[in-house]
Design an enzyme around this catalytic site. Sequence first.
Site, short mmCIF file in Angstrom:
data_model
loop_
_atom_site.label_atom_id
_atom_site.label_comp_id
_atom_site.label_asym_id
_atom_site.label_seq_id
_atom_site.Cartn_x
_atom_site.Cartn_y
_atom_site.Cartn_z
N ASN A 1 16.87 30.92 -39.49
CA ASN A 1 16.83 30.67 -38.04
C ASN A 1 17.84 29.60 -37.67
O ASN A 1 17.56 28.41 -37.73
CB ASN A 1 15.40 30.28 -37.65
CG ASN A 1 15.26 30.04 -36.15
OD1 ASN A 1 16.26 29.91 -35.44
ND2 ASN A 1 14.04 29.98 -35.68
N CYS B 1 30.08 50.30 -0.19
CA CYS B 1 31.52 50.55 -0.23
C CYS B 1 32.22 49.84 0.93
O CYS B 1 33.29 49.25 0.76
CB CYS B 1 31.78 52.05 -0.16
SG CYS B 1 33.51 52.48 -0.44
N CYS C 1 29.12 53.16 -5.52
CA CYS C 1 28.26 54.02 -4.69
C CYS C 1 27.25 54.76 -5.56
O CYS C 1 26.08 54.87 -5.23
CB CYS C 1 29.10 54.99 -3.87
SG CYS C 1 30.20 56.03 -4.86
N CYS D 1 35.33 53.27 -8.47
CA CYS D 1 34.71 52.05 -9.03
C CYS D 1 33.29 52.28 -9.52
O CYS D 1 32.74 51.45 -10.22
CB CYS D 1 34.76 50.92 -8.03
SG CYS D 1 33.61 51.09 -6.65
N THR E 1 17.51 33.45 -28.60
CA THR E 1 17.36 33.31 -27.15
C THR E 1 18.48 32.47 -26.53
O THR E 1 19.14 31.69 -27.20
CB THR E 1 16.01 32.67 -26.81
OG1 THR E 1 15.92 31.43 -27.50
CG2 THR E 1 14.86 33.57 -27.21
N CYS F 1 20.33 57.48 3.16
CA CYS F 1 19.86 56.08 3.19
C CYS F 1 20.99 55.13 3.54
O CYS F 1 20.74 53.98 3.91
CB CYS F 1 19.25 55.70 1.84
SG CYS F 1 20.44 55.69 0.48
N LYS G 1 20.40 34.56 -38.72
CA LYS G 1 20.19 34.87 -37.29
C LYS G 1 21.05 33.95 -36.44
O LYS G 1 20.99 32.73 -36.57
CB LYS G 1 18.71 34.71 -36.94
CG LYS G 1 18.38 35.10 -35.50
CD LYS G 1 16.86 35.21 -35.31
CE LYS G 1 16.50 35.54 -33.87
NZ LYS G 1 15.04 35.75 -33.73
N CYS H 1 17.22 28.83 -32.76
CA CYS H 1 16.24 28.32 -31.82
C CYS H 1 16.88 27.23 -30.94
O CYS H 1 17.36 26.22 -31.46
CB CYS H 1 15.03 27.77 -32.54
SG CYS H 1 13.77 27.17 -31.41
N LYS I 1 7.05 34.71 -38.18
CA LYS I 1 7.46 33.58 -37.36
C LYS I 1 7.91 32.40 -38.24
O LYS I 1 7.29 32.09 -39.25
CB LYS I 1 6.33 33.14 -36.44
CG LYS I 1 6.76 32.02 -35.48
CD LYS I 1 5.76 31.83 -34.35
CE LYS I 1 6.03 30.49 -33.66
NZ LYS I 1 6.63 30.61 -32.35
#
Lengths: 445, 422
Positions: free
Chosen positions: B132, B353, B385, B382, B201, B346, B173, B135, B45
Site C-alpha cells: 500500500n 450547441c 448534442c 463534437c 484513492t 426537448c 499499489k 493511502c 485490508k
Amino acid sequence: MIRDNRLSDAEYAQNFSDIHPPFETRDAALVDANRCLYCYDAPCTKSCPTGIDVPRFIKQIVTDNVKGSAHTIFQSNIMGGGCARVCPVEKLCEGACVYNLMEETPIPIARLQRYATEKAIREKWPLFQRSKPTGKKVAIVGAGPSGLSAAHVLARAGVDVTIYEKEQKGGGLMTYGVAAYKITPEFCAEELDYILSIGGIAIRYEQQLGRNLQLSHLRQQYDAVYLAFGVGLARRLDIPGEDLEGVVDAIRFIWSIRAEGYPATPVGDRVAVIGMGMTAIDAATQARRLGAKEVTLVYRRTQAEMPCTETELDIAKLDGCNIIWLAAPKSVLGAGGRVTQLLCSVMEPGPPDASGRRRPVDTGRTITLDVDMVIKAAGQMPYETLVADETIAHDKGRVSIDSNGATNIPGVFAGGDNVNGGKEVVDAVQAGKDAAAAILSYINN
Amino acid sequence: MASLQTDFLGIRSPNPFWLASAPPTDKQFNVLRAFEAGWGGVVWKTLGSQIKNVSSRYSAVDYHGSRVMGLNNIELISDRPLDLNLSEIKECVRLFPDRAMIVSLMADNDRQSWHELIKKVEDTGAHGLELNFGCPHGMTERGMGAAVGQDPEIARLVVEWVMEVATIPVITKLTPNVHSVVPTGRASVEAGSQALSLINTIQSVTGVDLDTFIPNPNVGGKSTFGGYCGPAVKPIALKMLTTIAQDPVTSRVPVSGIGGISTWKDAAEFMLLGSTTVQVCTAVMKHGFRIIDDLCDGLSNWMDEKGFTKTTDFIGRSVQTLTSWEDLDLNYHIVARINPDKCIHCGLCYIACEDASHQSISLTPGHPYNEYTIKEEECVGCNLCKLVCPVDSCITMVEKRVGPDYLNWKEFQRRGLPLNDH
C-alpha cells in the site's frame, strides 16, 4: 328522497380527502423533480396559459432553492398554488411533457408546483415587494382568479386596488365552484390571504354590480376599472318540469357544498346530472361522495365530443357514476311537485355543427330514468342583462374588448370568464395579468 | 460459455473480481460472506503499523438524485490486532482455497518492520502481497502510504526491502496523487515488484455543509482531506491505467485495475485497457457483496457475444487504440444527424450547441413542439448534442470524411494546410 346529513363526519372527511395528495417528503419530490429533463423552450411552459417556466421551477426544487421555485411560479401565476390542484394538467403542461413522446409517464408538474407553492403559502414567504404607491387607484369587479391576478400585478406596481366582490369570500369559482376533493375552501382562503399580503389591495364583499354597485360610480372614483365578474347563470334546459322541486343547477349545488358544508348540502338517492363538462363531473362525483346511491351522467353527444378530460371522466367512473351517452333530456316528470323521472331522447351523431363536433340528432326513441334529483350542468351563461344595462358592448353577453383588454367605455377594461364565456382558472389568471399590463399603460399615460 | 477463470502471476481465481483492500475485507466475517457470494478474491485490508481511527469517516457526492457518485474516506489501515487478522486470513484460505487471498501491507518505514510483517503474512498461506503505497491520509504524515508512492526512489527502496524476503507474488499499489503514476510504477517494477495495482484513492474534499460551514466528513467540528473513490473516479483511473499499460517498463507486469468499478461494463473497460483482474470496493460499500452475480454474469454474456472464450482474449486489446493527439486523423469528420421519428423535442441538443458549441442546430418554432435539424455545414462533429440527448440513438454521428487518406497533424503542418479555418 332528497336529504342532507347522509353520512358521518368521518365518511365526509374520507370522501372529500385530497384526490392528488401532496408529496409527503422532500425525497419524494426529488425523485420526480430529478426526472425532469430541463427542456429548452419547453413544451410544458408553452402549454401553460400563464407561461410558468416549468423546467426552471423544477430545477430550483432540485437545487433546494424552493423559495426561488415558488417565486418562479408566482411571478407567472399568483394562483399557482390553486392551479396546481385544479388545472386540467393532462391537457396543458403535463399533456405536453416530452416524456409522453417516449411513452413514459410525464413529470407530475402540478404536484411539484404544489410542493413549492404550498411551502410559500403556509410559511407566508414575502416573495414580492410592492413598489412605492403611485397614488393611482383601480377598481376591480370580482375577486375571482382574474380579478385577483390583475390586483396583484397592479399592487406590485404601486397602484391602490379595491376589489368589489358579490360573495362573502374571495377566490371566485376557485372558492365556490370546484370539487372539494381537488381544493378545499380553507386552502382558497389561505391562498387569498397570501395574495393580499403584498398590501395595497382592499376587498369589499357583498358588492354586486347592478344591485348595490354602479359602474358609473366606480368610473368617477377610480383611474380605471377592471371587470372580472365571470359567468354565473346556469344555462336553462328549457324543457317541461324544469322547475319541479329536486331540479337544481350544478353551480348552486357545488356552491352549497363549499359555502355551507357537506352535511348541510342535500342530495337525492338517485341523481341525474346533465352535461359532461368539468362542472358536470364535479357535481356528479360530489353527489356520490355526499351519499347519493346512484348517480347517472347524461350527455347528448358521444365521448369523442365531451368537454371534460379523460382524467375527469375516469374520476366519475371510479366514483361509480353511470354514464349515458347520446341522451338528451326531454322532460322532467314529477309527482306531488317533486322529481320522479327524467325522460331523455335517444340521439345519434349527425353531421358536424358550427363547433366542428358531430351534431346529435334525435332518433325518436326515448329512455326514462327513475330519479329524485336532477342536477343541471349544461354550461353557464354570461350576465347578459347586467352587461347590457351598463351599456357595455358585448356579444351575446360576453363583454367585447379590444387588443388592449379595453371595453367600449373609456377606462373600463374586462377579462376572464366574462369575456371568454368560461375557461380554466389558469386562463383567467393570464387574462388578469394582460389586463393589468394594459391598465398600467393606460393610467400612466 | 466463456470462462472467467483468472491467472494472475499464478494466483488463480474463478473470476477476475477481487475485493479491494478496504472495510469489506477487514475481517473473516465479511470475507467469508464475500466468498460465499462468489467473489474471486480479496485483498485483505492493509496490515502493518499501529493506528487509531476517528469518527466519522466517510462522506459522499450525490448527483442528480443518485447517491454516492463518489465516496470519500478518512479511515486508516486495519485497526484490529495483527495476530487476529493473521489467524482469520489463514482460516479464510483454508475454507476457500480456490479464491485469491492477497494481503495489503503498510509497515513502519524501516527494513526490519517490512521483513517481519511479510514473514508473518506468508505463514498464513496467503497467495500474494499488495504494497500500500497509496493511502493519502493519516499515514502519509508518518511517512507511509502515499508518502512512499509519491517518491519513486522511496518506493524503489521499500520494494527492494520487500523483495529481499517475499516468496509469494508482490503487487505494488500506486497512488494517483501524483503528476504521473509511471515513475513510481517503473521504480517498483525495476525493484522487483511482479505486478502493479491502481489507482488508490484521490485526495479530496467532497463538500462543505452549508449550515455549519464545516467540510465533510465532520469530525467534531473539523475535517481533513480524504481519499476519493467510486464511479466519479473511473475515467481518471482508466487514464492512469493506460499510461501503465503503454510504458515499456511497467507494461511488462500484470495489473489489477481499481477505481470506480461498479458494473461488468466498467470491468470490461478496465480489462480492455490492460487489467488482468479488477478490484471493487465502493459498489460493495453501497450495495453489498450480492453485486458479484451480475458482474460475472454480465461479463460472461458479453464475452460470449464477442466470441471471447477466456479473459486473456481481450485483456489489453484497446491499449493500442489510445494514441497521442497528433496521431489522430484530421481527415476523419463526422456530423450529427437527428432522427425525427425518435426526437422528443426537448431542445437539449439545440441549447447545448447554441450556447456551448458551434450553433449548428436550427430551430423551427412549433406549438408546443419545436423541430430541430442539424446544419451539416456548420457541424464540427463534437458529439455534444448526442451526449446530451436523452433518447437512445436519436442523434447519430455520420461519417463525412474530408479526404480519403489518413492525415495526421505532423503531415498536415508539413503540407502547410490552412489552420483556424472553421
